[in-house]
Design a protein around this motif. Structure first.
Motif, mmCIF file in Angstrom:
data_model
loop_
_atom_site.group_PDB
_atom_site.id
_atom_site.type_symbol
_atom_site.label_atom_id
_atom_site.label_comp_id
_atom_site.label_asym_id
_atom_site.label_seq_id
_atom_site.Cartn_x
_atom_site.Cartn_y
_atom_site.Cartn_z
ATOM 1 N N LEU A 1 0.836 -1.207 0.000
ATOM 2 C CA LEU A 1 0.000 0.000 0.000
ATOM 3 C C LEU A 1 0.865 1.249 0.000
ATOM 4 O O LEU A 1 0.620 2.194 -0.768
ATOM 5 N N GLN A 2 1.896 1.275 0.836
ATOM 6 C CA GLN A 2 2.777 2.443 0.913
ATOM 7 C C GLN A 2 3.501 2.655 -0.413
ATOM 8 O O GLN A 2 3.637 3.796 -0.885
ATOM 9 N N ALA A 3 3.955 1.556 -1.024
ATOM 10 C CA ALA A 3 4.677 1.670 -2.294
ATOM 11 C C ALA A 3 3.756 2.159 -3.411
ATOM 12 O O ALA A 3 4.133 3.034 -4.205
ATOM 13 N N LEU A 4 2.546 1.603 -3.483
ATOM 14 C CA LEU A 4 1.623 2.002 -4.547
ATOM 15 C C LEU A 4 1.160 3.446 -4.353
ATOM 16 O O LEU A 4 1.031 4.199 -5.326
ATOM 17 N N THR A 5 0.923 3.847 -3.115
ATOM 18 C CA THR A 5 0.546 5.237 -2.834
ATOM 19 C C THR A 5 1.656 6.190 -3.255
ATOM 20 O O THR A 5 1.402 7.246 -3.855
ATOM 21 N N ALA A 6 2.894 5.815 -2.940
ATOM 22 C CA ALA A 6 4.035 6.661 -3.319
ATOM 23 C C ALA A 6 4.172 6.745 -4.834
ATOM 24 O O ALA A 6 4.484 7.811 -5.382
ATOM 25 N N LEU A 7 3.943 5.622 -5.529
ATOM 26 C CA LEU A 7 4.028 5.633 -6.992
ATOM 27 C C LEU A 7 2.955 6.534 -7.594
ATOM 28 O O LEU A 7 3.226 7.292 -8.536
ATOM 29 N N VAL A 8 1.747 6.462 -7.057
ATOM 30 C CA VAL A 8 0.650 7.303 -7.566
ATOM 31 C C VAL A 8 0.978 8.778 -7.377
ATOM 32 O O VAL A 8 0.774 9.606 -8.279
ATOM 33 N N ARG A 9 1.500 9.124 -6.217
ATOM 34 C CA ARG A 9 1.862 10.525 -5.965
ATOM 35 C C ARG A 9 2.991 10.983 -6.881
ATOM 36 O O ARG A 9 3.007 12.127 -7.346
ATOM 37 N N LEU A 10 3.934 10.096 -7.118
ATOM 38 C CA LEU A 10 5.032 10.415 -8.038
ATOM 39 C C LEU A 10 4.489 10.667 -9.441
ATOM 40 O O LEU A 10 4.868 11.640 -10.112
ATOM 41 N N PHE A 11 3.594 9.806 -9.895
ATOM 42 C CA PHE A 11 3.021 9.939 -11.234
ATOM 43 C C PHE A 11 2.196 11.218 -11.339
ATOM 44 O O PHE A 11 2.238 11.914 -12.360
ATOM 45 N N ASP A 12 1.484 11.543 -10.285
ATOM 46 C CA ASP A 12 0.683 12.771 -10.281
ATOM 47 C C ASP A 12 1.582 14.006 -10.330
ATOM 48 O O ASP A 12 1.301 14.965 -11.053
ATOM 49 N N ALA A 13 2.673 13.979 -9.578
ATOM 50 C CA ALA A 13 3.568 15.141 -9.527
ATOM 51 C C ALA A 13 4.322 15.343 -10.832
ATOM 52 O O ALA A 13 4.693 16.470 -11.172
ATOM 53 N N HIS A 14 4.560 14.276 -11.580
ATOM 54 C CA HIS A 14 5.322 14.364 -12.838
ATOM 55 C C HIS A 14 4.495 13.794 -13.996
ATOM 56 O O HIS A 14 5.015 13.039 -14.818
ATOM 57 N N LEU A 15 3.219 14.155 -14.031
ATOM 58 C CA LEU A 15 2.313 13.550 -15.011
ATOM 59 C C LEU A 15 2.770 13.790 -16.443
ATOM 60 O O LEU A 15 2.775 12.870 -17.264
ATOM 61 N N LYS A 16 3.141 15.011 -16.762
ATOM 62 C CA LYS A 16 3.514 15.315 -18.153
ATOM 63 C C LYS A 16 4.738 14.540 -18.608
ATOM 64 O O LYS A 16 4.694 13.857 -19.650
ATOM 65 N N PRO A 17 5.868 14.580 -17.866
ATOM 66 C CA PRO A 17 7.035 13.820 -18.328
ATOM 67 C C PRO A 17 6.868 12.308 -18.192
ATOM 68 O O PRO A 17 7.586 11.552 -18.849
ATOM 69 N N LEU A 18 5.933 11.846 -17.358
ATOM 70 C CA LEU A 18 5.766 10.405 -17.140
ATOM 71 C C LEU A 18 4.561 9.825 -17.871
ATOM 72 O O LEU A 18 4.291 8.635 -17.737
ATOM 73 N N SER A 19 3.848 10.636 -18.634
ATOM 74 C CA SER A 19 2.639 10.133 -19.293
ATOM 75 C C SER A 19 2.939 8.975 -20.240
ATOM 76 O O SER A 19 2.081 8.112 -20.454
ATOM 77 N N PHE A 20 4.162 8.928 -20.775
ATOM 78 C CA PHE A 20 4.514 7.819 -21.676
ATOM 79 C C PHE A 20 4.595 6.483 -20.917
ATOM 80 O O PHE A 20 4.604 5.415 -21.534
ATOM 81 N N LEU A 21 4.641 6.539 -19.585
ATOM 82 C CA LEU A 21 4.706 5.323 -18.768
ATOM 83 C C LEU A 21 3.331 4.897 -18.254
ATOM 84 O O LEU A 21 3.244 3.957 -17.457
ATOM 85 N N LEU A 22 2.260 5.561 -18.699
ATOM 86 C CA LEU A 22 0.935 5.281 -18.158
ATOM 87 C C LEU A 22 0.565 3.811 -18.313
ATOM 88 O O LEU A 22 0.070 3.177 -17.372
ATOM 89 N N GLU A 23 0.796 3.249 -19.499
ATOM 90 C CA GLU A 23 0.435 1.851 -19.720
ATOM 91 C C GLU A 23 1.217 0.918 -18.798
ATOM 92 O O GLU A 23 0.682 -0.089 -18.315
ATOM 93 N N ASP A 24 2.485 1.257 -18.537
ATOM 94 C CA ASP A 24 3.288 0.441 -17.630
ATOM 95 C C ASP A 24 2.756 0.543 -16.204
ATOM 96 O O ASP A 24 2.720 -0.455 -15.467
ATOM 97 N N VAL A 25 2.375 1.736 -15.792
ATOM 98 C CA VAL A 25 1.814 1.915 -14.446
ATOM 99 C C VAL A 25 0.491 1.167 -14.323
ATOM 100 O O VAL A 25 0.223 0.508 -13.312
ATOM 101 N N LEU A 26 -0.335 1.237 -15.368
ATOM 102 C CA LEU A 26 -1.610 0.517 -15.344
ATOM 103 C C LEU A 26 -1.388 -0.991 -15.282
ATOM 104 O O LEU A 26 -2.131 -1.714 -14.597
#
Length: 631
Positions: free
Chosen positions: A306-331
């Motif tokens: 839970l802690q790891a997934l929450t941290a990943l979600v916050r990371l993705f939210d904070a860097h959404l534009k540069p990380l949008s290419f990783l969306l499928e991998d995160v999903l």
């Protein structure tokens, strides 16, 4: 007066003798040999080492060998560590190539598992870092490996926590663009062997970042809560703080494939049953007892996930534009959590997905939403409890269930969680979801309630499942009534919202959505009115008509109870969703539905639910009556 080259050749022969003598079972011989090497080393250190010449590393090599080979006593290893500590304190200005070997010895001391030896070695390492931080930078890989060894060392908690902080301090150094970069990694670096990291990663500018991040990632599986928490927090804080300024797209890709994905893979592996872990193998199984592994799986694994997934979600939210290419991998990573055979992890996966959508939904473009809605639809399909239909309905109910009960229960739970997630997401971000995405979500909901409806209608099958032991502890029959109600209610709410959305009404999906709503309204009203009528008929039937067959009578009673539960569950959907939605329709839209729905509304005027009758009255007065005015 001999040249260094001559000494180097001589030392190759002499060092073997010293190693053999230092391995002698007689402690006096052993200590004497170690002291002899110390005396020679002290003399050699007085000589200035030439550039590109690494004789210091060679003459300290016997100590490294003695720290790693079996059969050497703890006393001897402790003596070696004390000598290294003395050298780091007193000879640090003279040491050059010897630092590499010293760091190897310090790392070996951390892995020894002896608290006294580990403390002395860690004191040496901290002295090096405090006095000459450039030593760590010039020997970056060896220094990071030594710190990681202390982080993993179980003999002292404070020492491990300090090692994590030193790793984070090294990341701060890398992030400082004004400081020189560490030297490139050696060609045989283990970094190139990491799954998901390109073979030429050892020549990538971010090579040193990956060593630190992978080190922190490895500590997340530590059995000690404090170490685990500090490593996980430090890892994602580091990515959060320095990712945007230090990482390009290639680096983010390597970090995801070489750090984040393996982190979750390891957590999931530790959460698997012991038998499955043994089949798959893995380092964790050889380093942990069965009791420790079980403790991790039950108490530490889910909170860590839970802690790891929450941290990943916050990371993705904070860097959404540069990380949008990783969306499928995160999903895909979230999907692995949701499909896990541990209910706690599956719940965490859905919750993580929900938080991802709620946080980032407003900033995602149509392309991202298409990927998200497609992923949701696949999750609905993949978690559908279809194995419930694999049982042949029989009166005896003999035999065993053809599936693991826990697996199907988890699927049922996931369906409900996904419906809840979809409902909250649409409520908060409906205007950001493209029309095609809305239709995809409606298709997912339709598949869920249609399957649940089909299963709920098969009373005999549900009775058979109960006799075979599925949810036997519950009084009522196994059923998917809540799944059917929640998916149906959510579908209707979305469809009514679609009718007032200019985007949808001007899109190619307008007619399709309109037909879906009309069909669903007719279906749910007809189903409710029909079952209400059946219940009233049964209530009015004389008691003497009951069958003499007790088993048949029991089955009929069970079917009646299930029908009553279903009718009661439909009341809020009928009154609060369907009838309220029809009442709030603009007159021109309602007029298109009236010919088909008016007979059904008339039937609802005699149902038992006062709440439904009052809502029907409102619809008749507010929407039907104006249509009857003669013009």
């Amino acid at each position: 007066k001999r040249s260094r080259l001559e000494w180097q050749k001589m030392w190759r022969a002499m060092s073997k003798h010293f190693i053999e003598a230092a391995s002698h079972p007689n402690s006096k011989v052993c200590i004497f040999a170690i002291d002899s090497v110390r005396q020679l080393a002290s003399k050699f250190l007085e000589k200035e080492e030439l550039s590109m010449f690494q004789f210091q590393a060679d003459f300290l090599n016997p100590y490294e060998v003695l720290m790693t080979v079996p059969g050497v006593s703890i006393e001897a290893k402790g003596h070696i560590v004390n000598i290294i500590h003395w050298m780091a304190e007193q000879k640090h200005l003279k040491i050059k190539s010897g630092w590499k070997t010293i760091l190897h010895i310090i790392r070996a001391a951390a892995q020894e598992g002896n608290e006294e030896i580990a403390k002395t070695a860690f004191a040496s390492l901290e002295a090096i870092l405090n006095r000459s931080y450039e030593v760590l930078i010039e020997n970056f890989t060896d220094g990071v490996q030594a710190l990681l060894a202390f982080g993993q060392c179980k003999v002292n908690l404070d020492m491990s926590k300090k090692a994590v902080q030193h790793l984070l301090q090294a990341s701060e150094y890398l992030a400082d663009k004004t400081r020189p970069d560490p030297p490139p990694l050696p060609p045989n670096s283990t970094l190139a062997q990491v799954p998901g990291v390109p073979q030429d990663a050892s020549r990538h500018p971010a090579e040193h970042w990956l060593h630190i991040l992978r080190g922190l990632s490895a500590l997340v599986s530590d059995l000690r809560r404090e170490v685990r928490s500090e490593a996980l927090t430090g890892l994602f804080d580091c990515l959060q703080k320095h990712g945007s300024s230090s990482f390009d797209e290639d680096t983010w890709r390597m970090v995801f494939n070489g750090v984040i994905k393996p982190l979750f893979d390891d957590i999931h592996h530790q959460l698997q049953p012991a038998e499955q872990r043994k089949q798959e193998g893995g380092m964790a199984d050889t380093s942990r007892s069965e009791a420790a592994a079980a403790s991790w799986s039950q108490h530490m694994g889910p909170p860590t996930c839970l802690q790891a997934l929450t941290a990943l979600v916050r990371l993705f939210d904070a860097h959404l534009k540069p990380l949008s290419f990783l969306l499928e991998d995160v999903l895909a990573l979230i999907k692995n959590c949701i499909n896990h055979d541990t209910e706690a992890v599956a719940r965490i996966g859905v919750e993580g997905f929900k938080q991802l959508l709620l946080l980032t939904g407003a900033n995602m473009g149509p392309e991202c939403w298409e990927k998200v809605t497609t992923s949701i639809k696949r999750l609905f399909a993949g978690s559908m409890p279809t194995k419930l239909m694999c049982v042949e309905a029989t009166a005896s109910g003999e035999g065993q269930l053809p599936f693991r009960k826990d697996d199907v229960v988890i699927q049922c739970v996931v369906q409900l969680l996904l419906i809840d997630m979809l409902q909250d997401t649409v409520a908060q971000h409906y205007e950001h979801i493209p029309p095609s995405g809305v239709m995809t979500l409606l298709d997912a909901l339709q598949s869920s309630f249609e399957f649940a409806q089909e299963f709920n209608q098969q009373i005999e099958l549900r009775q058979t499942l109960k006799r075979m032991g599925f949810i036997r502890e519950m009084r009522q029959l196994p059923g998917l009534l809540k799944q059917e109600r929640e998916a149906l209610s959510c579908s209707l709410k979305v469809l009514f919202q679609v009718q007032g959305d200019p985007r949808m009404q001007n899109s190619e999906f307008a007619a399709q959505a309109d037909e879906k709503l009309k069909r669903l309204c007719s279906m749910v009203l007809r189903n409710y009115a029909h079952k209400e009528r059946l219940l009233q008929e049964q209530a009015d039937a004389p008691t003497g008509e009951a069958t003499a067959d007790s088993a048949s009578g029991h089955d009929r009673e069970a079917a009646t109870v299930e029908m009553e539960r279903e009718v009661m569950g439909l009341v809020p959907i009928i009154s609060d969703v369907v009838l309220r939605g029809l009442r709030d329709f603009p007159p021109d839209q309602f007029s298109r539905y009236a010919p088909e729905l008016f007979p059904l509304l008339c039937e609802l005027t005699v149902v038992n639910s006062r709440e439904v009758r009052e809502r029907v009255r409102e619809v008749l007065l507010d929407r039907v009556a104006p249509l009857l005015v003669v013009r």
